[in-house]
Design a protein around this motif. Structure first.
Motif, short mmCIF file in Angstrom:
data_model
loop_
_atom_site.label_atom_id
_atom_site.label_comp_id
_atom_site.label_asym_id
_atom_site.label_seq_id
_atom_site.Cartn_x
_atom_site.Cartn_y
_atom_site.Cartn_z
N ALA A 1 50.11 53.49 39.30
CA ALA A 1 48.69 53.53 38.97
C ALA A 1 48.25 52.15 38.52
N GLU A 2 46.97 51.83 38.77
CA GLU A 2 46.43 50.53 38.40
C GLU A 2 45.10 50.71 37.69
N THR A 3 44.94 49.97 36.60
CA THR A 3 43.66 49.87 35.92
C THR A 3 43.29 48.39 35.86
N VAL B 1 50.92 51.01 35.83
CA VAL B 1 51.86 51.95 35.24
C VAL B 1 52.66 52.55 36.39
N VAL B 2 53.98 52.38 36.31
CA VAL B 2 54.89 52.89 37.34
C VAL B 2 55.72 53.99 36.71
N LYS B 3 55.72 55.17 37.34
CA LYS B 3 56.55 56.29 36.90
C LYS B 3 57.54 56.60 38.01
N ILE B 4 58.83 56.63 37.65
CA ILE B 4 59.89 56.81 38.65
C ILE B 4 60.81 57.95 38.20
N ASP B 5 61.04 58.90 39.08
CA ASP B 5 62.01 59.97 38.80
C ASP B 5 63.41 59.42 39.00
N MET B 6 64.22 59.49 37.94
CA MET B 6 65.60 59.02 37.99
C MET B 6 66.51 60.04 37.32
N ARG C 1 64.88 50.04 44.04
CA ARG C 1 63.58 49.91 44.70
C ARG C 1 62.87 48.71 44.12
N SER C 2 61.95 48.17 44.90
CA SER C 2 61.15 47.04 44.45
C SER C 2 59.68 47.34 44.68
N TYR C 3 58.84 46.81 43.78
CA TYR C 3 57.40 47.02 43.84
C TYR C 3 56.72 45.67 43.68
N ARG C 4 55.84 45.32 44.59
CA ARG C 4 55.10 44.07 44.48
C ARG C 4 53.88 44.32 43.60
N LEU C 5 53.92 43.76 42.40
CA LEU C 5 52.85 43.92 41.41
C LEU C 5 52.52 42.53 40.86
N PRO C 6 51.52 41.86 41.42
CA PRO C 6 51.24 40.47 41.04
C PRO C 6 50.50 40.34 39.72
N ASN C 7 50.54 39.13 39.19
CA ASN C 7 49.77 38.73 38.00
C ASN C 7 50.05 39.59 36.77
N VAL C 8 51.32 39.70 36.44
CA VAL C 8 51.76 40.49 35.29
C VAL C 8 52.26 39.56 34.19
N VAL C 9 51.98 39.93 32.95
CA VAL C 9 52.52 39.20 31.80
C VAL C 9 53.93 39.74 31.56
N ALA C 10 54.92 39.05 32.09
CA ALA C 10 56.30 39.54 32.09
C ALA C 10 56.83 39.80 30.68
N SER C 11 56.44 38.99 29.72
CA SER C 11 56.97 39.15 28.37
C SER C 11 56.43 40.40 27.66
N ASP C 12 55.38 41.01 28.21
CA ASP C 12 54.79 42.20 27.58
C ASP C 12 55.09 43.50 28.32
N SER D 1 63.45 62.34 29.71
CA SER D 1 63.65 63.53 30.55
C SER D 1 63.77 63.18 32.03
N GLY D 2 64.47 62.11 32.35
CA GLY D 2 64.71 61.74 33.73
C GLY D 2 63.59 60.97 34.41
N VAL D 3 62.55 60.62 33.64
CA VAL D 3 61.43 59.87 34.20
C VAL D 3 61.33 58.52 33.49
N LEU D 4 61.35 57.46 34.28
CA LEU D 4 61.20 56.10 33.76
C LEU D 4 59.73 55.70 33.91
N THR D 5 59.11 55.32 32.80
CA THR D 5 57.71 54.87 32.81
C THR D 5 57.67 53.41 32.42
N ILE D 6 57.11 52.58 33.29
CA ILE D 6 57.04 51.14 33.06
C ILE D 6 55.58 50.74 33.03
N THR D 7 55.16 50.07 31.95
CA THR D 7 53.80 49.57 31.82
C THR D 7 53.85 48.05 31.95
N LEU D 8 53.08 47.54 32.91
CA LEU D 8 53.06 46.10 33.18
C LEU D 8 51.64 45.58 32.95
N PRO D 9 51.39 44.93 31.81
CA PRO D 9 50.05 44.40 31.53
C PRO D 9 49.69 43.27 32.51
#
Length: 141
Positions: free
Chosen positions: A41-43, A48-53, A101-112, A119-127
């Motif tokens: 998802a993008e705002t 916000v990336v949610k991955i079933d693992m 897997r790889s996801y192309r998500l440009p212009n992210v503040v990597a340090s944040d 419960s088996g779901v990885l949620t990654i927030t990339l500002p």
């Protein structure tokens, strides 16, 4: 007649797969579709990336963000039933191995970047970067 022949072939292939320990659909990659299913998802402010693992431990998941690409890798060990000393298990479908897997998500503040595993779901927030975060912009006097 043709249906009966196909059923015989499928029964033979199932027996061979069970005998050699291959997954049920060894030559069919449709089973991979259920691994690492994701939603992105993008705002205006972030991705916000949610991955079933499922079946993976948090310590066996590795994340990396470089050159605008988020890489996610995980490893899962096979379930070993040590309580069955007589090896009475007649069919086993749980698998082990590594996947990424790889996801192309440009212009992210990597340090944040923030990640959470629950419960088996990885949620990654990339500002996302703002105009002031861009280290490549040069002010002209």
């Amino acid at each position: 007649m043709a249906n009966d022949m196909m059923n015989r072939r499928n029964d033979m292939m199932d027996a061979m797969n069970d005998w050699f320990g291959f997954p049920r659909n060894f030559f069919d990659d449709s089973e991979i579709e259920n691994i690492m299913q994701s939603d992105v998802a993008e705002t205006d402010k972030d991705y916000v990336v949610k991955i079933d693992m499922p079946g993976m431990n948090k310590d066996d998941i590795k994340l990396n963000y470089k050159d605008g690409v988020l890489s996610v890798a995980g490893t899962r060990q096979a379930f070993k039933d040590t309580s069955d000393n007589n090896r009475n298990i007649i069919h086993q479908e749980r698998s082990e191995g590594s996947i990424s897997r790889s996801y192309r998500l440009p212009n992210v503040v990597a340090s944040d970047i923030h990640a959470k595993y629950d419960s088996g779901v990885l949620t990654i927030t990339l500002p996302k970067q703002t105009a002031s975060d861009d280290g490549n912009s040069i002010q002209i006097d």
